[in-house]
Design an enzyme around this catalytic site. Structure first.
Site, PDB file in Angstrom:
ATOM      1  N   ASN A  88       8.385 103.929  70.746  1.00  0.00           N
ATOM      2  CA  ASN A  88       9.515 103.163  71.265  1.00  0.00           C
ATOM      3  C   ASN A  88      10.264 104.080  72.222  1.00  0.00           C
ATOM      4  O   ASN A  88      10.924 105.017  71.792  1.00  0.00           O
ATOM      5  CB  ASN A  88      10.411 102.723  70.095  1.00  0.00           C
ATOM      6  CG  ASN A  88      11.703 102.071  70.570  1.00  0.00           C
ATOM      7  OD1 ASN A  88      11.854 101.748  71.744  1.00  0.00           O
ATOM      8  ND2 ASN A  88      12.643 101.886  69.651  1.00  0.00           N
TER       9      ASN A  88
ATOM     10  N   LYS B 263      12.736 103.349  74.056  1.00  0.00           N
ATOM     11  CA  LYS B 263      14.154 102.980  74.179  1.00  0.00           C
ATOM     12  C   LYS B 263      14.530 102.917  75.668  1.00  0.00           C
ATOM     13  O   LYS B 263      13.688 102.579  76.491  1.00  0.00           O
ATOM     14  CB  LYS B 263      15.027 103.952  73.383  1.00  0.00           C
ATOM     15  CG  LYS B 263      14.486 104.121  71.954  1.00  0.00           C
ATOM     16  CD  LYS B 263      15.414 104.787  71.009  1.00  0.00           C
ATOM     17  CE  LYS B 263      14.736 104.845  69.650  1.00  0.00           C
ATOM     18  NZ  LYS B 263      15.611 105.303  68.589  1.00  0.00           N
TER      19      LYS B 263
ATOM     20  N   HIS C 220      15.533  95.743  66.062  1.00  0.00           N
ATOM     21  CA  HIS C 220      15.656  97.194  65.920  1.00  0.00           C
ATOM     22  C   HIS C 220      17.108  97.523  65.557  1.00  0.00           C
ATOM     23  O   HIS C 220      18.035  96.841  65.988  1.00  0.00           O
ATOM     24  CB  HIS C 220      15.259  97.880  67.241  1.00  0.00           C
ATOM     25  CG  HIS C 220      15.232  99.365  67.126  1.00  0.00           C
ATOM     26  ND1 HIS C 220      16.368 100.124  67.233  1.00  0.00           N
ATOM     27  CD2 HIS C 220      14.215 100.220  66.880  1.00  0.00           C
ATOM     28  CE1 HIS C 220      16.040 101.400  67.069  1.00  0.00           C
ATOM     29  NE2 HIS C 220      14.744 101.484  66.841  1.00  0.00           N
TER      30      HIS C 220
ATOM     31  N   GLU D 218      19.189  99.593  66.594  1.00  0.00           N
ATOM     32  CA  GLU D 218      20.124  99.762  67.720  1.00  0.00           C
ATOM     33  C   GLU D 218      20.562  98.403  68.262  1.00  0.00           C
ATOM     34  O   GLU D 218      21.699  98.241  68.721  1.00  0.00           O
ATOM     35  CB  GLU D 218      19.480 100.630  68.812  1.00  0.00           C
ATOM     36  CG  GLU D 218      19.476 102.099  68.398  1.00  0.00           C
ATOM     37  CD  GLU D 218      18.313 102.912  68.927  1.00  0.00           C
ATOM     38  OE1 GLU D 218      17.715 102.536  69.951  1.00  0.00           O
ATOM     39  OE2 GLU D 218      17.996 103.941  68.304  1.00  0.00           O
TER      40      GLU D 218
ATOM     41  N   GLU E 269      12.646 100.869  58.745  1.00  0.00           N
ATOM     42  CA  GLU E 269      13.311 101.980  59.428  1.00  0.00           C
ATOM     43  C   GLU E 269      14.710 102.178  58.848  1.00  0.00           C
ATOM     44  O   GLU E 269      15.650 101.453  59.222  1.00  0.00           O
ATOM     45  CB  GLU E 269      13.447 101.676  60.921  1.00  0.00           C
ATOM     46  CG  GLU E 269      12.141 101.520  61.646  1.00  0.00           C
ATOM     47  CD  GLU E 269      12.297 101.870  63.127  1.00  0.00           C
ATOM     48  OE1 GLU E 269      11.667 102.831  63.557  1.00  0.00           O
ATOM     49  OE2 GLU E 269      13.085 101.209  63.815  1.00  0.00           O
TER      50      GLU E 269
ATOM     51  N   GLY F 245      16.603 108.870  64.791  1.00  0.00           N
ATOM     52  CA  GLY F 245      17.170 109.819  65.751  1.00  0.00           C
ATOM     53  C   GLY F 245      18.019 110.918  65.144  1.00  0.00           C
ATOM     54  O   GLY F 245      18.756 111.604  65.843  1.00  0.00           O
TER      55      GLY F 245
ATOM     56  N   SER G  14      12.660 109.311  62.650  1.00  0.00           N
ATOM     57  CA  SER G  14      12.430 110.768  62.756  1.00  0.00           C
ATOM     58  C   SER G  14      11.008 111.195  62.395  1.00  0.00           C
ATOM     59  O   SER G  14      10.817 112.263  61.803  1.00  0.00           O
ATOM     60  CB  SER G  14      13.455 111.539  61.910  1.00  0.00           C
ATOM     61  OG  SER G  14      14.746 111.365  62.442  1.00  0.00           O
TER      62      SER G  14
ATOM     63  N   GLY H 269      11.906 109.129  69.538  1.00  0.00           N
ATOM     64  CA  GLY H 269      11.985 110.353  70.353  1.00  0.00           C
ATOM     65  C   GLY H 269      10.635 111.002  70.642  1.00  0.00           C
ATOM     66  O   GLY H 269      10.324 111.312  71.800  1.00  0.00           O
TER      67      GLY H 269
HETATM   68  P1  PGA Z   1      13.185 108.177  66.099  1.00  0.00           P
HETATM   69  O1  PGA Z   1      13.390 106.609  66.388  1.00  0.00           O
HETATM   70  O2  PGA Z   1      11.716 108.408  65.872  1.00  0.00           O
HETATM   71  O3  PGA Z   1      13.701 108.861  67.343  1.00  0.00           O
HETATM   72  O4  PGA Z   1      13.989 108.503  64.894  1.00  0.00           O
HETATM   73  C1  PGA Z   1      12.676 105.648  65.660  1.00  0.00           C
HETATM   74  C2  PGA Z   1      12.984 104.264  66.204  1.00  0.00           C
HETATM   75  O5  PGA Z   1      14.071 104.055  66.738  1.00  0.00           O
HETATM   76  O6  PGA Z   1      12.136 103.371  66.118  1.00  0.00           O
END
Ligand code: PGA
Length: 241
Positions: A7, A9, A91, A93, A160, A166, A203, A225
């Site tokens: 992803n 983002k 998601h 976010e 998640e 993140g 993460s 990330g």
């Molecule tokens: P992350 O994000 O691997 O940076 O923690 C996961 C996601 O938002 O799907």
């Protein structure tokens, strides 16, 4: 088979795509892993041209309506038209920064299901809910509300934990396994026998991928990330293959 979905983002540029391409194509991909990347809408076509043979290209969001007066939105039909293979829905976010509710997530899933584009429904608890041991209750509510009248086809679920996204924090491998087994149990209650894949996200890095994802119950990862770096992204796939 394990699945690794990236992803990106709101990251990336044409220059970044060039660099990613060079690195990605220099790496040997593991046989037992399938890759996908959710990119910003504007890069969908370009990414598809470059990667579609090696990696499914999808997007991160979709409008809740099929068409009409919704300035700035992109419909599920448009995603199908532009050959998005999958779309993230709900998601954390989107839920926490754009106020997306379970009801809106449900409308998006229903709209996507009229097309060939797969949906990856994201669910997860906040830090507070985790500490208060409310994870299962929260997941059950999210799954039941988001999946109301939704069919079993073209559906993937990603667990998640919001507090792991993140942050570099992760649940233990045992918690990941137990929680995904629980998600599968709720999916069985909703749909009966089914083969819905359930991923873990939050993460995930090359260093922790094997430990977090080695359980048979975990079908793969949703990676934020680390998916921006082709080497790390493929390494995650290798470490869980
Ligand atoms: P992350 O994000 O691997 O940076 O923690 C996961 C996601 O938002 O799907």
């Amino acid at each position: 088979m394990k699945y690794v979905f990236g992803n990106w983002k709101m990251n990336g540029s044409f220059d970044d795509i060039k660099k990613f391409k060079k690195e990605f194509f220099s790496l040997k991909l593991p046989k037992n892993t399938k890759f996908g990347i959710a990119v910003p809408f504007v890069y969908l076509q370009k990414m598809n041209e470059i990667f579609s043979k090696k990696c499914e290209i999808g997007v991160q969001n979709v409008g809740f309506a099929d068409f009409g007066e919704f300035t700035g939105e992109i419909s599920a039909k448009m995603l199908e038209d532009t050959k998005a293979k999958f779309c993230l829905v709900g998601h954390s976010e989107r839920r926490h920064k754009f106020g997306e509710t379970n009801e809106v997530v449900n409308q998006k899933l229903l709209s996507l299901q009229k097309t060939k584009t797969k949906a990856i429904l994201c669910v997860g608890e906040t830090k507070e809910e985790f500490e208060q041991k409310k994870t299962k209750k929260v997941l059950k509510t999210q799954l039941e509300k988001c999946l109301k009248n939704v069919g079993v086809k073209n559906l993937i679920v990603a667990y998640e934990p919001v507090w792991a996204i993140g942050t570099g924090l992760t649940p233990t491998a045992k918690i990941v396994e137990d929680t995904i087994l629980y998600v599968k149990k709720v999916l069985n209650q909703i749909f009966g026998e089914n083969e819905i894949l359930v991923l873990y996200g939050g993460s995930v890095k090359p260093e922790n991928a094997n430990a977090l994802l080695k359980s048979k119950a975990v079908d793969g990862a949703l990676v934020g990330g680390a998916s921006l770096d082709a080497k790390k992204f493929v390494e995650i796939g290798k470490n869980i293959a």
